[in-house]
Scaffold this motif. Sequence first.
Motif, PDB file in Angstrom:
ATOM      1  N   ARG A  90       0.831  -1.218   0.000  1.00 16.21           N
ATOM      2  CA  ARG A  90       0.000   0.000   0.000  1.00 16.21           C
ATOM      3  C   ARG A  90       0.862   1.263   0.000  1.00 16.21           C
ATOM      4  O   ARG A  90       0.610   2.208   0.751  1.00 16.21           O
ATOM      5  CB  ARG A  90      -0.949  -0.037   1.204  1.00 16.21           C
ATOM      6  CG  ARG A  90      -2.132  -0.968   0.947  1.00 16.21           C
ATOM      7  CD  ARG A  90      -2.679  -1.638   2.180  1.00 16.21           C
ATOM      8  NE  ARG A  90      -3.061  -0.781   3.258  1.00 16.21           N
ATOM      9  CZ  ARG A  90      -3.249  -1.211   4.524  1.00 16.21           C
ATOM     10  NH1 ARG A  90      -3.108  -2.493   4.817  1.00 16.21           N
ATOM     11  NH2 ARG A  90      -3.592  -0.370   5.460  1.00 16.21           N
ATOM     12  N   TYR A 103      -5.418   7.764   8.314  1.00 14.67           N
ATOM     13  CA  TYR A 103      -5.509   6.305   8.194  1.00 14.67           C
ATOM     14  C   TYR A 103      -6.971   5.859   8.208  1.00 14.67           C
ATOM     15  O   TYR A 103      -7.395   5.039   7.389  1.00 14.67           O
ATOM     16  CB  TYR A 103      -4.729   5.683   9.373  1.00 14.67           C
ATOM     17  CG  TYR A 103      -4.760   4.187   9.446  1.00 14.67           C
ATOM     18  CD1 TYR A 103      -3.987   3.405   8.601  1.00 14.67           C
ATOM     19  CD2 TYR A 103      -5.568   3.549  10.392  1.00 14.67           C
ATOM     20  CE1 TYR A 103      -4.013   2.017   8.677  1.00 14.67           C
ATOM     21  CE2 TYR A 103      -5.600   2.170  10.481  1.00 14.67           C
ATOM     22  CZ  TYR A 103      -4.821   1.401   9.618  1.00 14.67           C
ATOM     23  OH  TYR A 103      -4.858   0.035   9.717  1.00 14.67           O
ATOM     24  N   TYR A 153      -6.171 -10.596   7.004  1.00 12.77           N
ATOM     25  CA  TYR A 153      -6.265 -10.032   5.656  1.00 12.77           C
ATOM     26  C   TYR A 153      -7.075 -10.969   4.759  1.00 12.77           C
ATOM     27  O   TYR A 153      -6.911 -10.981   3.548  1.00 12.77           O
ATOM     28  CB  TYR A 153      -4.873  -9.760   5.076  1.00 12.77           C
ATOM     29  CG  TYR A 153      -4.146  -8.658   5.817  1.00 12.77           C
ATOM     30  CD1 TYR A 153      -4.693  -7.379   5.901  1.00 12.77           C
ATOM     31  CD2 TYR A 153      -2.924  -8.898   6.439  1.00 12.77           C
ATOM     32  CE1 TYR A 153      -4.040  -6.368   6.601  1.00 12.77           C
ATOM     33  CE2 TYR A 153      -2.261  -7.894   7.129  1.00 12.77           C
ATOM     34  CZ  TYR A 153      -2.831  -6.639   7.211  1.00 12.77           C
ATOM     35  OH  TYR A 153      -2.182  -5.639   7.895  1.00 12.77           O
ATOM     36  N   HIS A 186     -10.706  -8.166  11.870  1.00 13.26           N
ATOM     37  CA  HIS A 186      -9.690  -7.109  11.726  1.00 13.26           C
ATOM     38  C   HIS A 186     -10.285  -5.878  11.052  1.00 13.26           C
ATOM     39  O   HIS A 186      -9.791  -4.761  11.197  1.00 13.26           O
ATOM     40  CB  HIS A 186      -8.528  -7.664  10.883  1.00 13.26           C
ATOM     41  CG  HIS A 186      -7.307  -6.801  10.848  1.00 13.26           C
ATOM     42  ND1 HIS A 186      -6.330  -6.941   9.886  1.00 13.26           N
ATOM     43  CD2 HIS A 186      -6.884  -5.794  11.635  1.00 13.26           C
ATOM     44  CE1 HIS A 186      -5.376  -6.056  10.103  1.00 13.26           C
ATOM     45  NE2 HIS A 186      -5.686  -5.347  11.158  1.00 13.26           N
ATOM     46  N   PHE A 223      -9.740  -6.050  16.230  1.00 15.86           N
ATOM     47  CA  PHE A 223      -9.487  -4.603  16.136  1.00 15.86           C
ATOM     48  C   PHE A 223     -10.673  -3.917  16.799  1.00 15.86           C
ATOM     49  O   PHE A 223     -11.705  -3.665  16.170  1.00 15.86           O
ATOM     50  CB  PHE A 223      -9.341  -4.202  14.661  1.00 15.86           C
ATOM     51  CG  PHE A 223      -8.831  -2.795  14.427  1.00 15.86           C
ATOM     52  CD1 PHE A 223      -8.312  -2.012  15.453  1.00 15.86           C
ATOM     53  CD2 PHE A 223      -8.838  -2.251  13.136  1.00 15.86           C
ATOM     54  CE1 PHE A 223      -7.829  -0.723  15.218  1.00 15.86           C
ATOM     55  CE2 PHE A 223      -8.361  -0.972  12.885  1.00 15.86           C
ATOM     56  CZ  PHE A 223      -7.870  -0.206  13.932  1.00 15.86           C
ATOM     57  N   HIS A 251      -6.346  -5.377  19.866  1.00 12.84           N
ATOM     58  CA  HIS A 251      -5.906  -4.071  19.383  1.00 12.84           C
ATOM     59  C   HIS A 251      -6.789  -3.089  20.152  1.00 12.84           C
ATOM     60  O   HIS A 251      -7.981  -2.952  19.859  1.00 12.84           O
ATOM     61  CB  HIS A 251      -6.161  -3.932  17.888  1.00 12.84           C
ATOM     62  CG  HIS A 251      -5.131  -4.599  17.034  1.00 12.84           C
ATOM     63  ND1 HIS A 251      -4.949  -5.948  16.994  1.00 12.84           N
ATOM     64  CD2 HIS A 251      -4.209  -4.065  16.173  1.00 12.84           C
ATOM     65  CE1 HIS A 251      -3.971  -6.228  16.139  1.00 12.84           C
ATOM     66  NE2 HIS A 251      -3.504  -5.108  15.635  1.00 12.84           N
ATOM     67  N   GLU A 254      -6.440   2.282  20.264  1.00 16.56           N
ATOM     68  CA  GLU A 254      -5.380   2.796  19.387  1.00 16.56           C
ATOM     69  C   GLU A 254      -5.682   4.229  18.936  1.00 16.56           C
ATOM     70  O   GLU A 254      -4.854   5.116  19.056  1.00 16.56           O
ATOM     71  CB  GLU A 254      -5.208   1.884  18.160  1.00 16.56           C
ATOM     72  CG  GLU A 254      -4.142   2.385  17.192  1.00 16.56           C
ATOM     73  CD  GLU A 254      -3.975   1.532  15.937  1.00 16.56           C
ATOM     74  OE1 GLU A 254      -4.628   0.480  15.833  1.00 16.56           O
ATOM     75  OE2 GLU A 254      -3.184   1.936  15.061  1.00 16.56           O
ATOM     76  N   HIS A 274      -1.176  -1.584  21.437  1.00 17.67           N
ATOM     77  CA  HIS A 274      -1.325  -0.180  20.993  1.00 17.67           C
ATOM     78  C   HIS A 274      -1.486   0.732  22.207  1.00 17.67           C
ATOM     79  O   HIS A 274      -0.536   1.344  22.631  1.00 17.67           O
ATOM     80  CB  HIS A 274      -2.496   0.015  20.007  1.00 17.67           C
ATOM     81  CG  HIS A 274      -2.200  -0.491  18.634  1.00 17.67           C
ATOM     82  ND1 HIS A 274      -1.282   0.101  17.810  1.00 17.67           N
ATOM     83  CD2 HIS A 274      -2.722  -1.529  17.941  1.00 17.67           C
ATOM     84  CE1 HIS A 274      -1.241  -0.557  16.662  1.00 17.67           C
ATOM     85  NE2 HIS A 274      -2.103  -1.558  16.720  1.00 17.67           N
ATOM     86  N   ASP A 325       4.811  -4.299  15.004  1.00 15.17           N
ATOM     87  CA  ASP A 325       3.517  -4.168  14.306  1.00 15.17           C
ATOM     88  C   ASP A 325       3.681  -4.270  12.788  1.00 15.17           C
ATOM     89  O   ASP A 325       2.813  -3.793  12.057  1.00 15.17           O
ATOM     90  CB  ASP A 325       2.808  -2.856  14.683  1.00 15.17           C
ATOM     91  CG  ASP A 325       1.323  -2.859  14.317  1.00 15.17           C
ATOM     92  OD1 ASP A 325       0.766  -3.955  14.118  1.00 15.17           O
ATOM     93  OD2 ASP A 325       0.734  -1.763  14.220  1.00 15.17           O
ATOM     94  N   SER A 330      -0.349   0.584   8.427  1.00 16.94           N
ATOM     95  CA  SER A 330      -0.037   1.594   9.447  1.00 16.94           C
ATOM     96  C   SER A 330       1.430   1.619   9.835  1.00 16.94           C
ATOM     97  O   SER A 330       1.906   2.608  10.396  1.00 16.94           O
ATOM     98  CB  SER A 330      -0.894   1.348  10.693  1.00 16.94           C
ATOM     99  OG  SER A 330      -0.533   0.121  11.307  1.00 16.94           O
TER     100      SER A 330
HETATM  101  O1  NIG Z   1      -2.004  -2.926  14.216  1.00 17.05           O
HETATM  102  N1  NIG Z   1      -4.913  -1.332  13.711  1.00 17.05           N
HETATM  103  C1  NIG Z   1      -5.192  -2.313  13.063  1.00 17.05           C
HETATM  104  N2  NIG Z   1      -4.373  -3.178  12.514  1.00 17.05           N
HETATM  105  C2  NIG Z   1      -3.041  -2.928  12.139  1.00 17.05           C
HETATM  106  C3  NIG Z   1      -2.961  -2.233  10.850  1.00 17.05           C
HETATM  107  C4  NIG Z   1      -3.207  -3.109   9.720  1.00 17.05           C
HETATM  108  C5  NIG Z   1      -3.151  -2.432   8.368  1.00 17.05           C
HETATM  109  O2  NIG Z   1      -3.227  -1.204   8.240  1.00 17.05           O
HETATM  110  O3  NIG Z   1      -3.062  -3.189   7.415  1.00 17.05           O
HETATM  111  C6  NIG Z   1      -2.282  -2.260  13.241  1.00 17.05           C
HETATM  112  O4  NIG Z   1      -1.925  -1.070  13.160  1.00 17.05           O
END
Ligand code: NIG
Length: 422
Positions: A90, A103, A153, A186, A223, A251, A254, A274, A325, A330
């Motif tokens: 990405r 984000y 994912y 997630h 998440f 998670h 955050e 986080h 992470d 991110s």
């Molecule tokens: O730990 N916060 C959520 N999950 C991940 C980010 C995953 C992503 O952006 O692909 C994290 O930051």
Amino acid sequence: MQKNMIIINANELVTCSGFRAKSGGEMSELHIIENGAVVIEDGIIESVGKTSAILKEYDEANYEVVDATNKAVLPGFVDPHTHFVFGGYRAEEFSWRLKGESYMEIMKRGGGILSSVKMTKEVTEEELYESGLNRLNSMLSFGVTTVEGKSGYGLDLVTEIKQLKTMKKLDKVHPIDIVSTFLGAHAVPKEYKGNEDAFIDYVIEEVLPIVVKEDLAEFCDIFCEKGVFSIEQSRKLLTKAKETGLKLKLHADEIVRLGGAELSAELGAISADHLLQASDEGLALMAKKGVVATLLPGTAFSLRAEYARGRYMIDNGLAVALATDLNPGSCFTESIPLIFALATLYMKLTTEEAINAFTINAAASVDRADTIGSIDVGKKGDIIVLEFPTYKFIPYHIGVSTVEKVIKSGELVFDKTRGGKI
Ligand code: NIG
Ligand code: FE
């Protein structure tokens, strides 16, 4: 390959000794032996002490010898929070963030995690395996000997299983041990937007039972975030996961203070991760329940967010662990030295605290403090030798790895003096 090894003459043998997480003031203790030695037999640490004493008892001739004169020796690093198995990248999204988009804005319009989900569905199992393998090799060069990896994912049964099976295969072939976490919740898939409860039910009914039946994960994570999954939805999934025998991670707090820290204590999670926005009350509950606070300063750095209050947490009796992470959105980094620099300079951990956070406490964050994370008799012979005489170089050499050799279960698996090759 020889699995009996003796490491001698270590200028500093930083043992991080202990069999459980270190909390509060304990995090300052590194338990260093000057001119130290370690004996490893059949991959397990057999003896630890001064070189002079060890050599009286053990005959070097029976071992592969590593001379660590003028070098510091430490336990292998444990990276207890990554998302290292994913398809595609990405980089474009990173450039949007540089231009000011957040984000969460990118995620809301179907980018972010959901674009990695799409790419992970598209790649073949071989591609997923190859890219995962390359990332593990890179982690190894930074001194990582155990890593936690999450699914998440896929979001559907087929792709979640594809990710988890890839990790299982990689665990079999690669020196780094992999701890697998099921992160089926997630993100909210497009077809469930506005119907998050139904998605949580799908994960509970259709995906979780297969993950458990096929023994594909040790932990369940979610998440828990405003605009993603609520406290109630998180409680529902995690409670079910715990009933089926998985250990818990979150998670938590955050981006918005939702109460993830409090929930982690309520459910007896092993770690909450986080915690940038975690409340004082939530952190106090975590300290009371012994939930490890796993902090990810690389993510705060990459998102230009405020860092989690690492100093405050340690001063208030928590056990803090550190992780990269590593993920495609991110925080796209597996750099351990970068995280050390950020944790010390910006979260105000001392070097000693940061080292415990990446070794024994990181091991506790994956519930393995009894077998890895320190140089103690009976633990796995997972050890790193630095290029420098003292551990103090780790954050000081900013963003650059100081690791010269990596030993996994008594076997030399990385050597910078030979260009990394063995
Ligand atoms: O730990 N916060 C959520 N999950 C991940 C980010 C995953 C992503 O952006 O692909 C994290 O930051
Ligand atoms: Fe994460």
